[in-house]
Write a protein that holds these residues in place. Sequence first.
Motif, PDB file in Angstrom:
ATOM      1  N   LEU A   1      45.056  43.956  40.413  1.00  0.00           N
ATOM      2  CA  LEU A   1      44.745  43.489  39.067  1.00  0.00           C
ATOM      3  C   LEU A   1      44.671  41.965  39.032  1.00  0.00           C
ATOM      4  O   LEU A   1      43.754  41.387  38.439  1.00  0.00           O
ATOM      5  CB  LEU A   1      45.792  43.999  38.071  1.00  0.00           C
ATOM      6  CG  LEU A   1      45.599  43.599  36.620  1.00  0.00           C
ATOM      7  CD1 LEU A   1      44.341  44.260  36.063  1.00  0.00           C
ATOM      8  CD2 LEU A   1      46.817  43.995  35.796  1.00  0.00           C
ATOM      9  N   GLY A   2      45.625  41.308  39.704  1.00  0.00           N
ATOM     10  CA  GLY A   2      45.605  39.846  39.775  1.00  0.00           C
ATOM     11  C   GLY A   2      44.379  39.323  40.499  1.00  0.00           C
ATOM     12  O   GLY A   2      43.777  38.314  40.085  1.00  0.00           O
ATOM     13  N   VAL A   3      43.982  39.998  41.572  1.00  0.00           N
ATOM     14  CA  VAL A   3      42.771  39.596  42.293  1.00  0.00           C
ATOM     15  C   VAL A   3      41.563  39.724  41.380  1.00  0.00           C
ATOM     16  O   VAL A   3      40.706  38.828  41.319  1.00  0.00           O
ATOM     17  CB  VAL A   3      42.589  40.445  43.574  1.00  0.00           C
ATOM     18  CG1 VAL A   3      41.216  40.227  44.171  1.00  0.00           C
ATOM     19  CG2 VAL A   3      43.672  40.111  44.588  1.00  0.00           C
ATOM     20  N   GLY A   4      41.482  40.809  40.643  1.00  0.00           N
ATOM     21  CA  GLY A   4      40.359  41.009  39.725  1.00  0.00           C
ATOM     22  C   GLY A   4      40.322  39.962  38.633  1.00  0.00           C
ATOM     23  O   GLY A   4      39.257  39.394  38.334  1.00  0.00           O
ATOM     24  N   ILE A   5      41.459  39.685  38.040  1.00  0.00           N
ATOM     25  CA  ILE A   5      41.512  38.675  36.981  1.00  0.00           C
ATOM     26  C   ILE A   5      41.176  37.295  37.542  1.00  0.00           C
ATOM     27  O   ILE A   5      40.446  36.518  36.927  1.00  0.00           O
ATOM     28  CB  ILE A   5      42.890  38.690  36.290  1.00  0.00           C
ATOM     29  CG1 ILE A   5      43.040  39.981  35.482  1.00  0.00           C
ATOM     30  CG2 ILE A   5      43.079  37.473  35.400  1.00  0.00           C
ATOM     31  CD1 ILE A   5      44.413  40.196  34.907  1.00  0.00           C
ATOM     32  N   GLY A   6      41.707  36.999  38.728  1.00  0.00           N
ATOM     33  CA  GLY A   6      41.386  35.717  39.357  1.00  0.00           C
ATOM     34  C   GLY A   6      39.908  35.574  39.658  1.00  0.00           C
ATOM     35  O   GLY A   6      39.326  34.495  39.500  1.00  0.00           O
TER      36      GLY A   6
END
Length: 93
Positions: free
Chosen positions: A10-15
């Motif tokens: 999720l963090g990778v996607g948001i980043g």
Amino acid sequence: MFKILFLLLLGVGIGYVLRNMRGIHRVDQTAHYTILLLLFVFGVTIGSNHDLIKNIAYFGWQALVIAVLGMLGSFGAGCLFNHYITKKEEEQR
């Protein structure tokens, strides 16, 4: 464990979505300090656990073996990945 992987992805996607947003690169500067704080809190938690401290010799050897094997596995995977990337670059030339 799946929660951790989900949060990471999720963090990778948001980043990825916010990569062009102004100021988002400051997160990279604070990540080092956040990791240090998490390690400190983890150390305090370990130090306050009486059972763990009492059996540190037993758990210490297990932790050492797991850490060494984890480092060797990461190093091996990194070498294979580097070899794969280098081979791809040579083929493209």
